[in-house]
Enzyme design. Structure first.
Site, PDB file in Angstrom:
ATOM      1  N   ILE A  65      51.223  33.411  65.448  1.00 29.49           N
ATOM      2  CA  ILE A  65      51.242  33.534  66.907  1.00 29.49           C
ATOM      3  C   ILE A  65      49.822  33.947  67.282  1.00 29.49           C
ATOM      4  O   ILE A  65      49.263  34.891  66.722  1.00 29.49           O
ATOM      5  CB  ILE A  65      52.309  34.542  67.404  1.00 29.49           C
ATOM      6  CG1 ILE A  65      52.252  34.709  68.929  1.00 29.49           C
ATOM      7  CG2 ILE A  65      52.219  35.891  66.709  1.00 29.49           C
ATOM      8  CD1 ILE A  65      53.454  35.492  69.512  1.00 29.49           C
ATOM      9  N   SER A  66      49.215  33.201  68.205  1.00 25.63           N
ATOM     10  CA  SER A  66      47.800  33.427  68.521  1.00 25.63           C
ATOM     11  C   SER A  66      47.578  34.831  69.091  1.00 25.63           C
ATOM     12  O   SER A  66      48.471  35.432  69.688  1.00 25.63           O
ATOM     13  CB  SER A  66      47.314  32.401  69.550  1.00 25.63           C
ATOM     14  OG  SER A  66      47.397  31.098  69.030  1.00 25.63           O
ATOM     15  N   GLN A  67      46.348  35.297  68.912  1.00 35.07           N
ATOM     16  CA  GLN A  67      45.932  36.576  69.501  1.00 35.07           C
ATOM     17  C   GLN A  67      46.022  36.473  71.033  1.00 35.07           C
ATOM     18  O   GLN A  67      45.602  35.461  71.606  1.00 35.07           O
ATOM     19  CB  GLN A  67      44.483  36.832  69.074  1.00 35.07           C
ATOM     20  CG  GLN A  67      43.936  38.145  69.556  1.00 35.07           C
ATOM     21  CD  GLN A  67      42.458  38.312  69.194  1.00 35.07           C
ATOM     22  OE1 GLN A  67      41.938  37.608  68.337  1.00 35.07           O
ATOM     23  NE2 GLN A  67      41.801  39.234  69.864  1.00 35.07           N
TER      24      GLN A  67
END
Ligand code: SAH
Length: 216
Positions: A65-67
């Site tokens: 899950i992207s930053q």
């Protein structure tokens, strides 16, 4: 059962949004949209306690899950407006999908990992987020649904897929991290005319790779 989105979560989320703002994101529409999405419900259970730290985390199938800062940065570059038709390549957890939907976009999202394609629907459905889901290879885009006003690629491409550029509407914007595991630059392509794209570069990032084909 634990309350899905408690006061505690809301408080932590507000702090996270403040920290993203302090890192230089000034697009309040994007920040407000992110303020409405309960990120903890998109996380793998082992990392839920860290949902409101500004970091990427593992999800199923070896993906991430992207930053949050990166989500804000890409969404800002994409200039999302209500009713625009957006293609998202790399559904992953569905978190970025939810942010696009909060901004009023019509979202077509495609994922090559079957498990994530299924998990994202289980997460987004109960939250009343309604993108159109596809299980397939985002390198190909979705020719039956083109053109798209916006295309967002959330995995690193060694080069910008030509098929996706073809599926961008004139006046449309595509955002993609370009590069490999040794280094990636955020690229924005604006399709100014049928044949002319304006390219700009927006700093260094670190994404999982855009891969070809789909995976069971
Ligand atoms: N926006 C997501 C990012 C997930 S990481 C989130 O914040 O949760 C990138 C995702 O792109 C992974 O789920 C990976 O499986 C997917 N992906 C990689 N190559 C792809 C391709 N060719 N087509 C579709 N999805 C792809």
């Amino acid at each position: 059962m634990e309350q899905a989105d408690s006061f505690r979560h809301k408080g932590l989320r507000k702090k996270l949004i403040d920290s993203i703002r302090s890192k230089g994101i000034i697009n309040e529409d994007v920040l407000e949209a992110m303020g409405r999405v309960p990120r903890h419900l998109f996380m793998d259970s082992s990392f839920v306690n860290f949902s409101y730290t500004d970091k990427a985390f593992p999800i199923a199938a070896g993906q991430t899950i992207s930053q949050p800062y990166t989500v804000a940065f890409q969404t800002d570059l994409l200039e999302v407006k209500k009713h625009l038709k957006v293609l998202e390549v790399g559904t992953g957890s569905g978190y970025q999908t939810a942010v696009l939907l909060e901004l009023g976009a019509r979202v077509y999202t495609i994922e090559r990992q079957r498990q994530l394609f299924l998990d994202a629907q289980k997460t987004l459905g109960p939250l009343n987020y309604k993108p159109i889901y596809f299980y397939g290879d985002g390198y190909e885009g979705l020719s039956a649904y083109q053109p798209f006003d916006r295309i967002l690629i959330t995995a690193a491409a060694p080069e910008i897929p030509q098929l996706l550029l073809n599926q961008l509407a004139v006046g449309g914007i595509l955002v993609v991290p370009e590069g490999d595991k040794f280094g990636q630059k955020m690229i924005r392509m604006v399709r100014e005319t049928e044949d002319h794209f304006q390219r700009s570069e927006h700093g260094h990032f670190s994404f999982v790779p855009l891969l070809r084909g789909k995976n069971q």
